[in-house]
Design a protein around this motif. Structure first.
Motif, PDB file in Angstrom:
ATOM      1  N   VAL A  28       0.805  -1.226   0.000  1.00 28.33           N
ATOM      2  CA  VAL A  28       0.000   0.000   0.000  1.00 28.33           C
ATOM      3  C   VAL A  28       0.838   1.275   0.000  1.00 28.33           C
ATOM      4  CG1 VAL A  28      -1.931  -1.188   1.112  1.00 28.33           C
ATOM      5  CG2 VAL A  28      -0.307   0.078   2.524  1.00 28.33           C
ATOM      6  N   ARG A  29       2.157   1.142  -0.196  1.00 26.38           N
ATOM      7  CA  ARG A  29       3.013   2.333  -0.245  1.00 26.38           C
ATOM      8  C   ARG A  29       2.814   3.074  -1.561  1.00 26.38           C
ATOM      9  NH1 ARG A  29       8.664   0.167   0.155  1.00 26.38           N
ATOM     10  NH2 ARG A  29       7.724  -1.375  -1.215  1.00 26.38           N
ATOM     11  N   GLU A  30       3.270   4.305  -1.590  1.00 28.58           N
ATOM     12  CA  GLU A  30       3.155   5.129  -2.794  1.00 28.58           C
ATOM     13  C   GLU A  30       4.180   4.677  -3.846  1.00 28.58           C
ATOM     14  OE1 GLU A  30       0.582   7.231  -3.274  1.00 28.58           O
ATOM     15  OE2 GLU A  30      -0.084   6.565  -1.298  1.00 28.58           O
ATOM     16  N   ASP A  31       4.000   5.150  -5.072  1.00 23.78           N
ATOM     17  CA  ASP A  31       4.814   4.688  -6.201  1.00 23.78           C
ATOM     18  C   ASP A  31       6.315   4.855  -5.985  1.00 23.78           C
ATOM     19  OD1 ASP A  31       2.493   3.974  -7.570  1.00 23.78           O
ATOM     20  OD2 ASP A  31       2.375   5.881  -8.645  1.00 23.78           O
ATOM     21  N   ASP A  32       6.746   5.985  -5.419  1.00 23.35           N
ATOM     22  CA  ASP A  32       8.179   6.187  -5.227  1.00 23.35           C
ATOM     23  C   ASP A  32       8.753   5.174  -4.241  1.00 23.35           C
ATOM     24  OD1 ASP A  32       6.681   7.539  -3.209  1.00 23.35           O
ATOM     25  OD2 ASP A  32       8.387   8.825  -2.739  1.00 23.35           O
ATOM     26  N   GLU A  33       7.996   4.835  -3.202  1.00 24.32           N
ATOM     27  CA  GLU A  33       8.448   3.836  -2.238  1.00 24.32           C
ATOM     28  C   GLU A  33       8.494   2.449  -2.887  1.00 24.32           C
ATOM     29  OE1 GLU A  33       6.723   4.859   1.987  1.00 24.32           O
ATOM     30  OE2 GLU A  33       5.179   5.120   0.434  1.00 24.32           O
ATOM     31  N   TRP A  34       7.485   2.140  -3.671  1.00 20.91           N
ATOM     32  CA  TRP A  34       7.422   0.869  -4.409  1.00 20.91           C
ATOM     33  C   TRP A  34       8.653   0.728  -5.298  1.00 20.91           C
ATOM     34  CZ3 TRP A  34       4.821  -3.661  -5.116  1.00 20.91           C
ATOM     35  CH2 TRP A  34       4.922  -4.283  -6.362  1.00 20.91           C
ATOM     36  N   ASN A  35       8.990   1.800  -6.015  1.00 20.04           N
ATOM     37  CA  ASN A  35      10.126   1.764  -6.930  1.00 20.04           C
ATOM     38  C   ASN A  35      11.460   1.604  -6.212  1.00 20.04           C
ATOM     39  OD1 ASN A  35       8.454   2.027  -9.174  1.00 20.04           O
ATOM     40  ND2 ASN A  35       8.561   4.249  -9.132  1.00 20.04           N
ATOM     41  N   ASP A  36      11.515   2.004  -4.930  1.00 17.87           N
ATOM     42  CA  ASP A  36      12.736   1.847  -4.143  1.00 17.87           C
ATOM     43  C   ASP A  36      12.993   0.390  -3.777  1.00 17.87           C
ATOM     44  OD1 ASP A  36      13.423   4.510  -4.213  1.00 17.87           O
ATOM     45  OD2 ASP A  36      12.509   4.972  -2.265  1.00 17.87           O
ATOM     46  N   GLY A  37      11.963  -0.452  -3.829  1.00 13.27           N
ATOM     47  CA  GLY A  37      12.119  -1.868  -3.541  1.00 13.27           C
ATOM     48  C   GLY A  37      10.868  -2.461  -2.930  1.00 13.27           C
ATOM     49  N   HIS A  38      10.487  -3.647  -3.417  1.00 20.22           N
ATOM     50  CA  HIS A  38       9.270  -4.304  -2.953  1.00 20.22           C
ATOM     51  C   HIS A  38       9.453  -5.819  -2.987  1.00 20.22           C
ATOM     52  CE1 HIS A  38       8.967  -3.695  -7.312  1.00 20.22           C
ATOM     53  NE2 HIS A  38       8.453  -4.902  -7.322  1.00 20.22           N
ATOM     54  N   ALA A  39       8.567  -6.522  -2.331  1.00 19.68           N
ATOM     55  CA  ALA A  39       8.578  -7.980  -2.381  1.00 19.68           C
ATOM     56  C   ALA A  39       8.315  -8.413  -3.826  1.00 19.68           C
ATOM     57  CB  ALA A  39       7.518  -8.546  -1.448  1.00 19.68           C
ATOM     58  N   PRO A  40       9.029  -9.424  -4.315  1.00 21.97           N
ATOM     59  CA  PRO A  40       8.942  -9.795  -5.731  1.00 21.97           C
ATOM     60  C   PRO A  40       7.540 -10.081  -6.255  1.00 21.97           C
ATOM     61  CG  PRO A  40      10.741 -10.959  -4.678  1.00 21.97           C
ATOM     62  CD  PRO A  40       9.993 -10.235  -3.589  1.00 21.97           C
ATOM     63  N   ASP A  41       6.668 -10.679  -5.455  1.00 18.16           N
ATOM     64  CA  ASP A  41       5.342 -11.026  -5.960  1.00 18.16           C
ATOM     65  C   ASP A  41       4.234 -10.139  -5.399  1.00 18.16           C
ATOM     66  OD1 ASP A  41       5.624 -12.050  -3.422  1.00 18.16           O
ATOM     67  OD2 ASP A  41       4.656 -13.958  -3.873  1.00 18.16           O
ATOM     68  N   ALA A  42       4.603  -9.002  -4.835  1.00 15.51           N
ATOM     69  CA  ALA A  42       3.615  -8.064  -4.306  1.00 15.51           C
ATOM     70  C   ALA A  42       2.911  -7.338  -5.445  1.00 15.51           C
ATOM     71  CB  ALA A  42       4.290  -7.045  -3.384  1.00 15.51           C
ATOM     72  N   VAL A  43       1.737  -6.814  -5.125  1.00 11.35           N
ATOM     73  CA  VAL A  43       0.955  -5.998  -6.055  1.00 11.35           C
ATOM     74  C   VAL A  43       0.874  -4.602  -5.464  1.00 11.35           C
ATOM     75  CG1 VAL A  43      -1.302  -5.709  -7.126  1.00 11.35           C
ATOM     76  CG2 VAL A  43      -0.411  -8.002  -6.731  1.00 11.35           C
ATOM     77  N   SER A  44       1.180  -3.599  -6.267  1.00  8.49           N
ATOM     78  CA  SER A  44       1.142  -2.215  -5.793  1.00  8.49           C
ATOM     79  C   SER A  44      -0.274  -1.655  -5.892  1.00  8.49           C
ATOM     80  CB  SER A  44       2.100  -1.353  -6.630  1.00  8.49           C
ATOM     81  OG  SER A  44       2.016  -0.007  -6.218  1.00  8.49           O
ATOM     82  N   VAL A  45      -0.822  -1.292  -4.727  1.00  6.83           N
ATOM     83  CA  VAL A  45      -2.112  -0.613  -4.654  1.00  6.83           C
ATOM     84  C   VAL A  45      -1.956   0.470  -3.581  1.00  6.83           C
ATOM     85  CG1 VAL A  45      -4.602  -0.842  -4.334  1.00  6.83           C
ATOM     86  CG2 VAL A  45      -3.289  -2.795  -5.205  1.00  6.83           C
ATOM     87  N   PRO A  46      -1.456   1.660  -3.959  1.00  6.34           N
ATOM     88  CA  PRO A  46      -1.193   2.705  -2.971  1.00  6.34           C
ATOM     89  C   PRO A  46      -2.407   3.046  -2.103  1.00  6.34           C
ATOM     90  CG  PRO A  46      -0.245   3.298  -5.077  1.00  6.34           C
ATOM     91  CD  PRO A  46      -1.109   2.079  -5.316  1.00  6.34           C
TER      92      PRO A  46
END
Length: 104
Positions: A28-46
């Motif tokens: 649920v983080r924002e796009d810039d945080e997502w781009n800094d690094g995320h779990a490989p199979d996570a789905v981004s939904v800010p």
């Protein structure tokens, strides 16, 4: 005032990493945080843009953010809407500290 007698369901980062196949990990983080690094199979939904329509039906949903605060609020809201949701304790900070894979 809505007061819940039960604590927010939480899982460790290890439990989140080993969750059953097909169980979504919603970051649920924002796009810039997502781009800094995320779990490989996570789905981004800010969190700022989340809608119940973004959440798959009929299965548990694991929510994660940077530290577990925002994802806890999202998990609480989803539970209030009837979704089986849990919060990933410690968020991506704990995920990285545990040496779990991070995609950048």
């Amino acid at each position: 005032m809505n007061i819940s007698a039960s604590p927010l369901p939480t899982v460790t980062v290890q439990e989140a990493n080993e969750r059953p196949p097909g169980t979504p990990l919603v970051d649920v983080r924002e796009d810039d945080e997502w781009n800094d690094g995320h779990a490989p199979d996570a789905v981004s939904v800010p969190m700022s843009r989340i809608s119940i329509d973004d959440i798959p039906e009929g299965r548990p949903v694991y929510c994660i953010c940077r530290s577990g605060n925002r994802s806890g609020k999202v998990a609480e809201a989803l539970i209030g809407a009837g979704v089986d949701a849990v919060n990933v304790e410690g968020g991506m900070i704990a995920w990285a500290d545990a040496g779990l894979p991070v995609t950048r």
